[in-house]
Every structure is written in structure tokens, then in C-alpha cells.
Design an enzyme around this catalytic site. Structure first.
Site, mmCIF file in Angstrom:
data_model
loop_
_atom_site.group_PDB
_atom_site.id
_atom_site.type_symbol
_atom_site.label_atom_id
_atom_site.label_comp_id
_atom_site.label_asym_id
_atom_site.label_seq_id
_atom_site.Cartn_x
_atom_site.Cartn_y
_atom_site.Cartn_z
ATOM 1 N N ASP A 82 -1.459 6.586 6.413
ATOM 2 C CA ASP A 82 -2.515 5.712 5.908
ATOM 3 C C ASP A 82 -2.755 4.665 6.999
ATOM 4 O O ASP A 82 -1.956 3.754 7.184
ATOM 5 C CB ASP A 82 -2.069 5.044 4.604
ATOM 6 C CG ASP A 82 -3.075 4.002 4.106
ATOM 7 O OD1 ASP A 82 -4.147 3.844 4.738
ATOM 8 O OD2 ASP A 82 -2.783 3.353 3.082
ATOM 9 N N TRP A 121 0.829 -1.217 0.000
ATOM 10 C CA TRP A 121 0.000 0.000 0.000
ATOM 11 C C TRP A 121 0.850 1.247 0.000
ATOM 12 O O TRP A 121 0.537 2.231 -0.678
ATOM 13 C CB TRP A 121 -0.995 -0.019 1.158
ATOM 14 C CG TRP A 121 -2.110 -1.005 0.913
ATOM 15 C CD1 TRP A 121 -2.394 -2.121 1.641
ATOM 16 C CD2 TRP A 121 -3.070 -0.978 -0.158
ATOM 17 N NE1 TRP A 121 -3.460 -2.786 1.086
ATOM 18 C CE2 TRP A 121 -3.899 -2.114 -0.002
ATOM 19 C CE3 TRP A 121 -3.304 -0.114 -1.228
ATOM 20 C CZ2 TRP A 121 -4.951 -2.395 -0.894
ATOM 21 C CZ3 TRP A 121 -4.355 -0.397 -2.119
ATOM 22 C CH2 TRP A 121 -5.156 -1.524 -1.945
ATOM 23 N N LYS A 171 -12.149 -1.522 6.234
ATOM 24 C CA LYS A 171 -11.368 -2.503 6.987
ATOM 25 C C LYS A 171 -11.867 -2.579 8.436
ATOM 26 O O LYS A 171 -12.141 -3.642 8.936
ATOM 27 C CB LYS A 171 -9.875 -2.150 6.972
ATOM 28 C CG LYS A 171 -9.302 -1.893 5.584
ATOM 29 C CD LYS A 171 -9.156 -3.151 4.758
ATOM 30 C CE LYS A 171 -8.958 -2.898 3.279
ATOM 31 N NZ LYS A 171 -7.845 -2.036 2.909
HETATM 32 C C1 LIG Z 1 -7.354 -1.424 1.637
HETATM 33 C C2 LIG Z 1 -6.259 -0.444 1.802
HETATM 34 C C3 LIG Z 1 -6.118 0.649 0.931
HETATM 35 C C4 LIG Z 1 -7.027 0.877 -0.262
HETATM 36 O O1 LIG Z 1 -8.303 1.212 0.126
HETATM 37 P P1 LIG Z 1 -9.444 1.542 -0.972
HETATM 38 O O2 LIG Z 1 -10.546 2.035 -0.108
HETATM 39 O O3 LIG Z 1 -9.737 0.285 -1.691
HETATM 40 O O4 LIG Z 1 -8.900 2.598 -1.851
HETATM 41 C C5 LIG Z 1 -5.092 1.532 1.162
HETATM 42 N N1 LIG Z 1 -4.241 1.376 2.194
HETATM 43 C C6 LIG Z 1 -4.341 0.339 3.050
HETATM 44 C C7 LIG Z 1 -3.373 0.210 4.182
HETATM 45 C C8 LIG Z 1 -5.358 -0.598 2.879
HETATM 46 O O5 LIG Z 1 -5.462 -1.627 3.730
#
Ligand SMILES: *Cc1c(COP(=O)(O)O)cnc(C)c1O
Length: 363
Positions: A173, A103, A197
Site C-alpha cells: 500500500d 492503515w 494523496k
Molecule cells: C488514505 C490512505 C488509505 C485509504 O485510502 P481511501 O482511498 O480513502 O480508501 C489507505 N492507505 C494509506 C496508506 C492511506 O494514506
């Protein structure tokens, strides 16, 4: 109601049952409104109350000081990769990224379209098995910001401490460990999480933004990608993902009032993860963890078995036993058990028992 299974999917992922039950009760007619939250005007009093409660619960849960804003922005975490770079990077600027997994790498490739991007550390050559120590980061004191990923969902590695970055704004993030433990909120200038998540349904990011950052936003950005405009309009410049905001607010309320806060949630999460890591460590090498021990994620437990066809059987037989979503990400292989806040301890116990039994039969 049909029996619920244990859902170990990485995302969209398991939601707290009390939240789903409350949403079901309020689905057809939200109390006092006579209509579903899905049918409400985003400018209505009823929705304004839902929106305010969601923000207040998130602020209280994370202990956010008053100069932080909570925004709800459509498009998920990937949209934030783009948006934060559009707002805070530029042709003449450079940003620092901790390249700790898949990511982080995606965040970097999006940012590269807008300015210079430096990897202050990369775990790529080690196949992303660990998070870096602070001394390993080659920070640029003039960077526009430092970006890190607190939990790499695909590799199953997590850091529990923020990088020390001095005066440089720290961006995070936190998609896959948001709401899972207390954080030192005032260390962050920007923290965001794709909701699906650990916070709610897909399609939206929860964005925590320190207000002074808004002064840095350049003029002339596309409206929906402009943090200042989004903040001035309190996430209501256009129609927001209303239902996702509602569920995310219920999840924050559940954590605050039912679970009793993030310290408590963290303790539960530690105990849950321990069950699975113990099963790995006590398997005599039958199960091998992907993450180095000190970087193990409490949210995504990644492991391999001696052979790919055993892994395939593990996933199939686990599914038949009521445990779904255990196949690892295609880029890493193996198995992955995502055990977010809403995964009950009973789910981790069931998986632990299944792992022991599967090894007994196949080891
Ligand atoms: C799932 C995830 C993303 C992407 O998320 P989307 O909502 O599909 O854009 C980005 N960073 C991390 C750490 C993730 O687990």
C-alpha cells in the site's frame, strides 16, 4: 483568480498547479474533442488516447518492466484492501502483514474476512513510532503474500526499503508516497495507491500488478473485484473514473517532463522535509516529532506541542496565516503537515518560519 493557500491536508491533498491550470484550459472543451473529458464516452478515441497516455507516463515514470500492468480501479485504497484479499487469500491460506500503523491495521481487518492473517511484526505497543528492520519480520515462507505499507500517513512514518521476502509475492500500500521517489519496481507483485494523496483526485486506486499474479485469481469473484477481469478489459469493464484517470495522467506527465523524474522529485522532497524536521529538532523540545528519527516520513510530518490548547492555537493561527490542514489525525492528536510532491518548497519555508515565530511567542 483567488489566491491559493498552502494546503497541508493529508488527503485529498494539494495538486500541482500546472496540472490544475492545464485541466482548467481543457475543462470546457478538450482539444480536438469539442467537449469536456467529463462528458466523453469512455469508449471514444479521445478518451482512449488519454487513458493510454496516463498508463504510458506512469510506466515510464516508475520504470515498470513490460510484464507489469497499470490498472485504474474505483473505490480507493480501502477497496484494494478488500480486493487483494479476495483475489489472493482464501479459507485455506494465510497472508503476512507488517502491522506498522493505522492503515496497515485496516488492511489486516479487511483481509481477515477472507482467510488467515498473521502480523509478521507489530508496532502497536510502541504506538507506531517506527518501521521495522528486516530481521524483525517473522515471515512465513508459505504465506500467500506479504503486505506492507510504505508510508503510514497518520503516524508519519516511512520505510524506504522493501522487506526481503524471498519468493513470496510482495504487496504494498503506497498510497501516501506513490510517485514521491524511485522504487525498485520488480520487487513488487502488487503495488497500489489511493490517488488522492500524491497522484490525483479521490475515489480511485492506481494498481500496479505483475501479470503472472493474474493466473492465481479464483473463478467466480464479483466482476468489479476481479483483477483478471479488470486486466482483460484494461480497466474498462464498466465506466471507469474517467476524469480521475485524466488528472492522474497529467500528474504523471508533470513529474516526468516538468520535474524531470522521481530522482529529482525525491531530492526536492528530502529538502522540503528537512526544513520542518530541523525546526522540530532545533526547538529544544517545544515541538516533539512522533516518528523515531530513522523512520521519519518525507510526506507526513507529525509533531506535538507542549499542550493541546497550544496545538489548537497553532492550527488556528497557521490557518489565518494561509496554511491549512495542519491538525493531526484524531487517533494520534498533535499536528501533521502533509508535504506531498505538489507542496511547493515555499510552503515548507513558510511553515518553518511560522513554527519558529510561534515558539518565540509561546515557548
Ligand atoms: C488514505 C490512505 C488509505 C485509504 O485510502 P481511501 O482511498 O480513502 O480508501 C489507505 N492507505 C494509506 C496508506 C492511506 O494514506
Amino acid at each position: 483568480m483567488e489566491q491559493r493557500i498552502f494546503n497541508f491536508s493529508a488527503g485529498p491533498a494539494v495538486l500541482p498547479l500546472p496540472v490544475l491550470q492545464r485541466a482548467r484550459e481543457e475543462l470546457v472543451s478538450y482539444p480536438g474533442a469539442g467537449m469536456s473529458v467529463m462528458e466523453m464516452s469512455h469508449r471514444s478515441k479521445a478518451f482512449a488516447a488519454i487513458h493510454e497516455a496516463a498508463k504510458a507516463n506512469i510506466k515510464a515514470l516508475l520504470g515498470l518492466p513490460d510484464h507489469y500492468r497499470v490498472l485504474f480501479i474505483a473505490g480507493g485504497a480501502t477497496m484494494q484492501f478488500i480486493m487483494l484479499a479476495m483475489n489472493f487469500l482464501g479459507k485455506d491460506k494465510s497472508a503476512d502483514y507488517v502491522q506498522c500503523g493505522s492503515w496497515a491495521s485496516k488492511a489486516m481487518s479487511e483481509a481477515k474476512r477472507f482467510g488467515a492473517v498473521r502480523a509478521v511484526w507489530s508496532g502497536k505497543d510502541e504506538n507506531y513510532v517506527r518501521m521495522p528492520a528486516n530481521e524483525e519480520l517473522d515471515l512465513d515462507p508459505n504465506a500467500a503474500y506479504v503486505h506492507f505499507t510504505s508510508n503510514e500517513t497518520i503516524q508519519g512514518i516511512q520505510t524506504r526499503t522493501e522487506p526481503e521476502v524471498g519468493e513470496t509475492p510482495l504487496f504494498c500500500d503506497a498510497s501516501s508516497d506513490f510517485f514521491s521517489r524511485p522504487i525498485a519496481a520488480d520487487k513488487y507483485a502488487l503495488l497500489y495507491a489511493g490517488a488522492q494523496k500524491n497522484a490525483g483526485p479521490a475515489g480511485m486506486a492506481v494498481v500496479i500488478l505483475r501479470e503472472d499474479l493474474l493466473e492465481l485469481v479464483p473463478e467466480g469473484l464479483p466482476s468489479l473485484l476481479d483483477y483478471r477481469l479488470m486486466a482483460e478489459n484494461d480497466s474498462l469493464y464498466n465506466t471507469p473514473p474517467c476524469y480521475t484517470i485524466y488528472i492522474t495522467g497529467l500528474v504523471a506527465r508533470w513529474l516526468k517532463d516538468d520535474v524531470g523524474g522521481l530522482e529529482k522529485m525525491d531530492a526536492v522532497n528530502r529538502a522540503k522535509a528537512q526544513l520542518l524536521y530541523d525546526a522540530i529538532d532545533q526547538s529544544g523540545g517545544f515541538y516533539k516529532g512522533h516518528a523515531r528519527t530513522d523512520s521519519r516520513s518525507l510526506m507526513n510530518v507529525t509533531f506535538t506541542l507542549p499542550e493541546p490548547d497550544l496545538e489548537a492555537r497553532f492550527v488556528t493561527e497557521a490557518k489565518a496565516a494561509g496554511m491549512d490542514g495542519l491538525k493531526g489525525h484524531r487517533s494520534v492528536g498533535g499536528c501533521r503537515a502533509s508535504i506531498y510532491n505538489a507542496m511547493p518548497a515555499a510552503g515548507c519555508e513558510a511553515l518553518r518560519d511560522f513554527m519558529i515565530e510561534f515558539q518565540r511567542k509561546n515557548g
